[in-house]
Design an enzyme around this catalytic site. Structure first.
Site, PDB file in Angstrom:
ATOM      1  N   ASP A 170      30.594  61.615  44.918  1.00 34.02           N
ATOM      2  CA  ASP A 170      31.244  61.167  43.692  1.00 34.02           C
ATOM      3  C   ASP A 170      30.422  60.009  43.143  1.00 34.02           C
ATOM      4  OD1 ASP A 170      32.779  60.170  41.674  1.00 34.02           O
ATOM      5  OD2 ASP A 170      34.593  59.857  42.866  1.00 34.02           O
TER       6      ASP A 170
ATOM      7  N   HIS B 275      38.399  57.464  45.664  1.00 37.17           N
ATOM      8  CA  HIS B 275      39.317  57.613  44.545  1.00 37.17           C
ATOM      9  C   HIS B 275      40.213  58.811  44.823  1.00 37.17           C
ATOM     10  CE1 HIS B 275      40.561  58.604  40.407  1.00 37.17           C
ATOM     11  NE2 HIS B 275      40.156  57.398  40.031  1.00 37.17           N
TER      12      HIS B 275
ATOM     13  N   CYS C 286      43.707  53.819  41.635  1.00 38.19           N
ATOM     14  CA  CYS C 286      43.634  55.204  42.125  1.00 38.19           C
ATOM     15  C   CYS C 286      42.983  55.252  43.502  1.00 38.19           C
ATOM     16  CB  CYS C 286      42.881  56.095  41.142  1.00 38.19           C
ATOM     17  SG  CYS C 286      43.750  56.348  39.590  1.00 38.19           S
TER      18      CYS C 286
ATOM     19  N   GLN D 272      30.792  55.984  39.511  1.00 40.54           N
ATOM     20  CA  GLN D 272      30.395  54.585  39.344  1.00 40.54           C
ATOM     21  C   GLN D 272      28.891  54.404  39.567  1.00 40.54           C
ATOM     22  OE1 GLN D 272      32.600  52.337  38.281  1.00 40.54           O
ATOM     23  NE2 GLN D 272      34.332  53.716  38.449  1.00 40.54           N
TER      24      GLN D 272
ATOM     25  N   LYS E 176      32.494  56.754  31.618  1.00 39.45           N
ATOM     26  CA  LYS E 176      32.056  55.519  32.287  1.00 39.45           C
ATOM     27  C   LYS E 176      30.595  55.187  31.944  1.00 39.45           C
ATOM     28  CE  LYS E 176      35.222  56.458  36.105  1.00 39.45           C
ATOM     29  NZ  LYS E 176      36.343  55.623  35.655  1.00 39.45           N
TER      30      LYS E 176
END
Length: 395
Positions: free
Chosen positions: A190, A113, A353, A193, A216
């Protein structure tokens, strides 16, 4: 599976929401927890000795404890930020400024991202470091070895996603972290998700930093998490100055509070943090294995259903979860999104993104359908019908 807990679906029973990878809907318990603070005991935290402030502070710090337990972390390792983007920028501006020098390498991947690209580019430009990029396979998968083989004696940081927001590609980040640790290389994952689909156990993962964003995980916007190893956080300088991150201030000098407080300058998103704590409670109240099985079954059905539609090209691999990108032959993705919306189906379109990834795939963007446990097989059937109608209208 979870649908009855989300009031937005009671208000909009005909809407098929397939954009949870961007921002998930909120369960009733999260909405109630936030409303309760505003209605019953709102006050600033960490500052007042009166009842409202003490009660709100206790709820705020209880949320930090819930987040820590969710990640198998210590409370003093949880820094509360406004999102994953701010968490990454914080690490880049503090740890990065201390440890990345001219000629050092920062290793990223083609799946990242923009939030896990741009802060490192900015740092590299300031100090003269080099950005390296691990490449994906032709099917969009990213074996851990593709990342590990790019680590050299000049590599100081590996920053990579645990699950691609654009393609749903799952990365074996534990293997990456183990290889990096063996070579003395710092890692940042990261998990924006990944945290939603299976959670993150920082003890098992072996990373140095993990970032994610609350909205999220069924929580509110404006809340993010940075987990860092205690010794790293202790060694890092503050990023922003102000109230609540200090021990003592005078015009002759200032001494700073210990982590995590020294990274939390100013009045925080008090109600949002408490809402995220409620979201963690909500997620952990369900059997994780049952949730994972339901998601896997639903995602398999999504892949099969779209693969059987003539004119649909899906970007699929064997290492995917939760998000599926596709294009419709000869149809602009934004045009498709408008028609899908008129059919009551909300999908994301564009580059997600992840412009470097789209460039590598040779496309401008995709349509993305992302699922979570409040989605159903009926949602998938409605998506199929909407896609077929879109193709018919545009043919």
């Amino acid at each position: 599976m979870w649908r009855q807990h989300f009031p937005i679906f009671s208000e909009n029973p005909d809407v098929v929401f397939l954009d949870s990878a961007a921002s998930a809907q909120k369960p009733q318990v999260v909405l109630e927890a936030m409303a309760q603070v505003h209605a019953e005991h709102y006050a600033n935290v960490h500052r007042g000795l009166y009842g409202f402030s003490q009660k709100t502070t206790a709820a705020y710090e209880a949320a930090r404890a819930k987040i820590a337990a969710f990640m198998k972390a210590a409370e003093n390792e949880i820094v509360l930020t406004k999102n994953a983007t701010e968490s990454i920028n914080l690490v880049a501006a503090t740890w990065g400024a201390q440890n990345i020098q001219a000629g050092d390498e920062i290793l990223l991947t083609e799946l990242e991202h923009h939030a896990n690209i741009v802060p490192w580019q900015m740092l590299a430009k300031r100090v003269g470091a080099v950005i390296k990029v691990a490449k994906i396979e032709a099917d969009g998968s990213l074996p851990a070895e593709n990342i590990i083989q790019e680590i050299t004696s000049q590599t100081k940081l590996v920053a990579c996603t645990g699950l691609s927001n654009a393609l749903g590609t799952v990365v074996d980040v534990a293997a990456v972290c183990a290889a990096a640790q063996a070579r003395g290389v710092t890692t940042l994952i990261d998990a924006s998700q990944r945290i939603v689909h299976g959670g993150i156990d920082v003890q098992a993962l072996g990373a140095d930093f993990v970032v994610w964003t609350g909205h999220k995980l069924y929580g509110p916007t404006g809340v993010g998490v940075l987990w860092g190893r205690a010794e790293l956080l202790a060694s890092m300088p503050p990023w922003q100055g102000g109230g609540d991150m200090i021990e003592r201030v005078s015009f002759s000098g200032t001494t700073y509070a210990a982590a995590p407080a020294k990274f939390e300058a100013g009045t925080p998103n008090i109600v949002g943090v408490i809402g995220l704590g409620a979201a963690v409670d909500f997620v952990t109240s369900f059997d994780a294995a049952e949730v994972a099985a339901y998601e896997a079954e639903l995602f398999a059905e999504l892949k099969t259903a779209l693969a059987n539609i003539r004119g649909v090209t899906c970007y699929t691999s064997d290492t995917q979860a939760a998000a599926l990108s596709f294009v419709l032959e000869g149809i602009n993705t934004h045009d498709a999104a408008v028609i899908l919306d008129k059919c009551g189906v909300a999908c994301r379109t564009g580059h997600h993104c992840a412009m470097p990834l789209m460039e590598q795939l040779g496309i401008d963007g995709t349509i993305r359908a992302s699922i979570v446990p409040y989605n159903t097989k009926q949602d998938i059937q409605k998506l199929v019908e909407a896609i077929e109608k879109t193709i018919k209208i545009c043919s």
